[in-house]
Design a protein around this motif. Structure first.
Motif, mmCIF file in Angstrom:
data_model
loop_
_atom_site.group_PDB
_atom_site.id
_atom_site.type_symbol
_atom_site.label_atom_id
_atom_site.label_comp_id
_atom_site.label_asym_id
_atom_site.label_seq_id
_atom_site.Cartn_x
_atom_site.Cartn_y
_atom_site.Cartn_z
ATOM 1 N N UNK A 1 0.861 -1.182 0.000
ATOM 2 C CA UNK A 1 0.000 0.000 0.000
ATOM 3 C C UNK A 1 0.895 1.230 0.000
ATOM 4 N N UNK A 2 0.983 1.906 -1.117
ATOM 5 C CA UNK A 2 1.885 3.034 -1.256
ATOM 6 C C UNK A 2 1.151 4.331 -0.955
ATOM 7 N N UNK A 3 1.801 5.204 -0.210
ATOM 8 C CA UNK A 3 1.237 6.516 0.046
ATOM 9 C C UNK A 3 1.864 7.503 -0.931
ATOM 10 N N UNK A 4 1.185 8.625 -1.133
ATOM 11 C CA UNK A 4 1.742 9.627 -2.020
ATOM 12 C C UNK A 4 3.040 10.179 -1.461
ATOM 13 N N UNK A 5 3.048 10.470 -0.160
ATOM 14 C CA UNK A 5 4.242 10.944 0.508
ATOM 15 C C UNK A 5 4.422 10.160 1.802
ATOM 16 N N UNK A 6 5.611 9.616 2.044
ATOM 17 C CA UNK A 6 5.820 8.874 3.294
ATOM 18 C C UNK A 6 5.680 9.792 4.512
ATOM 19 N N UNK A 7 5.167 9.252 5.585
ATOM 20 C CA UNK A 7 5.010 9.985 6.836
ATOM 21 C C UNK A 7 6.252 9.827 7.707
ATOM 22 N N UNK A 8 6.771 10.951 8.203
ATOM 23 C CA UNK A 8 7.847 10.890 9.189
ATOM 24 C C UNK A 8 7.258 10.598 10.563
ATOM 25 N N UNK A 9 7.771 9.567 11.221
ATOM 26 C CA UNK A 9 7.456 9.311 12.629
ATOM 27 C C UNK A 9 8.674 9.731 13.435
ATOM 28 N N UNK A 10 8.537 10.796 14.213
ATOM 29 C CA UNK A 10 9.635 11.258 15.064
ATOM 30 C C UNK A 10 9.689 10.376 16.303
ATOM 31 N N UNK A 11 10.821 9.717 16.494
ATOM 32 C CA UNK A 11 10.999 8.857 17.665
ATOM 33 C C UNK A 11 11.913 9.558 18.670
ATOM 34 N N UNK A 12 11.419 9.737 19.866
ATOM 35 C CA UNK A 12 12.195 10.397 20.923
ATOM 36 C C UNK A 12 13.093 9.367 21.601
ATOM 37 N N UNK A 13 13.918 8.739 20.755
ATOM 38 C CA UNK A 13 14.756 7.634 21.206
ATOM 39 C C UNK A 13 16.156 7.753 20.620
ATOM 40 N N UNK A 163 11.506 -4.074 -2.180
ATOM 41 C CA UNK A 163 10.711 -5.273 -2.441
ATOM 42 C C UNK A 163 9.456 -5.295 -1.588
ATOM 43 N N UNK A 164 9.604 -5.065 -0.288
ATOM 44 C CA UNK A 164 8.436 -5.120 0.577
ATOM 45 C C UNK A 164 7.493 -3.949 0.330
ATOM 46 N N UNK A 165 8.043 -2.770 0.060
ATOM 47 C CA UNK A 165 7.189 -1.614 -0.191
ATOM 48 C C UNK A 165 6.350 -1.806 -1.454
ATOM 49 N N UNK A 166 6.911 -2.443 -2.448
ATOM 50 C CA UNK A 166 6.203 -2.594 -3.726
ATOM 51 C C UNK A 166 5.248 -3.783 -3.747
ATOM 52 N N UNK A 172 3.660 -0.008 5.341
ATOM 53 C CA UNK A 172 5.008 -0.450 5.696
ATOM 54 C C UNK A 172 5.749 0.729 6.298
ATOM 55 N N UNK A 173 6.350 0.508 7.466
ATOM 56 C CA UNK A 173 7.186 1.528 8.087
ATOM 57 C C UNK A 173 8.639 1.058 8.048
ATOM 58 N N UNK A 174 9.506 1.878 7.450
ATOM 59 C CA UNK A 174 10.950 1.609 7.460
ATOM 60 C C UNK A 174 11.506 2.273 8.708
ATOM 61 N N UNK A 175 11.961 1.465 9.651
ATOM 62 C CA UNK A 175 12.321 1.979 10.970
ATOM 63 C C UNK A 175 13.817 1.824 11.244
ATOM 64 N N UNK A 191 8.710 4.966 -1.463
ATOM 65 C CA UNK A 191 7.442 5.488 -0.953
ATOM 66 C C UNK A 191 6.702 4.525 -0.024
ATOM 67 N N UNK A 192 7.311 4.162 1.124
ATOM 68 C CA UNK A 192 6.565 3.402 2.120
ATOM 69 C C UNK A 192 5.532 4.293 2.795
ATOM 70 N N UNK A 193 4.669 3.699 3.567
ATOM 71 C CA UNK A 193 3.675 4.485 4.312
ATOM 72 C C UNK A 193 4.356 5.446 5.279
ATOM 73 N N UNK A 194 5.425 4.976 5.943
ATOM 74 C CA UNK A 194 6.081 5.817 6.945
ATOM 75 C C UNK A 194 7.531 5.386 7.136
#
Length: 223
Positions: A1-13, A163-166, A172-175, A191-194
């Motif tokens: 599931x591709x998003x138009x723009x990936x979302x940044x998740x800010x991790x306070x870590x 591969x997984x994103x497509x 899909x979140x690349x962390x 272009x992953x979800x996040x």
């Protein structure tokens, strides 16, 4: 599931542990362009975690707890923390049906790890085809999406991520370990979800205050 723009998740870590001044940093940066915020299950007392997630929700942020655990017992304890914190998304853990059922019961959007993961900070091993099959099996069981430690992979990280994103029809979140504009370019391409960034902000990889770095990354991804 591709998003138009990936979302940044800010991790306070940093180094897979929540920083002790996470609340202070969030309050300084809550007016930044980042919509998604989170941290790990270790590093703060639960009472402070609950308070911080509450502040994030008051600021209309979407909230994420990432759990770096490799046994069912530890993972279930992490899920209970996510329930107590009333966060929106729970990422990480090994997958078991018991964990998945608990997340569904409490309306947690669950994104488990895939692959052979060890250590803290985590290292990812395994074959890409195996991880793709594993991820699809979890999606078939109703998880919201997949937490992929792509840049912690010991082989071809870009090929794994692409591969997984497509091929997965789920978020899909690349962390982890996104610490350069080169890697941001790769994130834009696949272009992953996040994707998450934590340590790189603390190490000033994007040059500026914490808030300035967040906005630089958001602008770059959305350009």
């Amino acid at each position: 599931m591709l998003s138009l723009k990936p979302n940044l998740i800010v991790m306070l870590t940093h180094k897979d542990h929540t920083v002790s001044n996470a609340k202070e940093i969030f309050l300084q940066c809550k007016d930044s362009k980042a919509e998604y915020w989170g941290f790990k299950e270790v590093g703060l007392p639960k009472e402070e975690m609950i308070e911080l997630f509450g502040l994030m929700k008051e600021a209309n942020k979407k909230t994420v707890l990432e759990i770096v655990c490799y046994t069912e017992k530890e993972s279930l304890e992490g899920i209970q923390t996510a329930i107590d914190c009333n966060c929106d998304y729970v990422m990480g853990t090994i997958f078991t049906d018991k964990i998945n059922d608990l997340c569904k019961k409490h309306n947690l959007l669950y994104m488990p790890f895939v692959g052979e993961i060890t250590g803290r900070p985590s290292i990812l091993n395994g074959e890409i085809d195996d991880m793709l099959k594993e991820a699809q099996s979890y999606i078939d069981k109703g998880v919201y999406g997949i937490d992929l430690l792509g840049y912690r992979y010991t082989k071809d990280a870009f090929l794994l991520n692409k591969t997984l994103a497509s091929k997965l029809d789920a978020p899909l979140c690349i962390a982890g370990s996104i610490d350069s504009y080169k890697r941001l370019d790769e994130i834009k391409e696949i272009s992953p979800w996040a994707f998450t960034i934590g340590g790189a902000f603390f190490e000033n990889k994007f040059n500026g205050s914490f808030k300035e770095q967040i906005d630089k990354v958001c602008n770059y991804i959305n350009d």
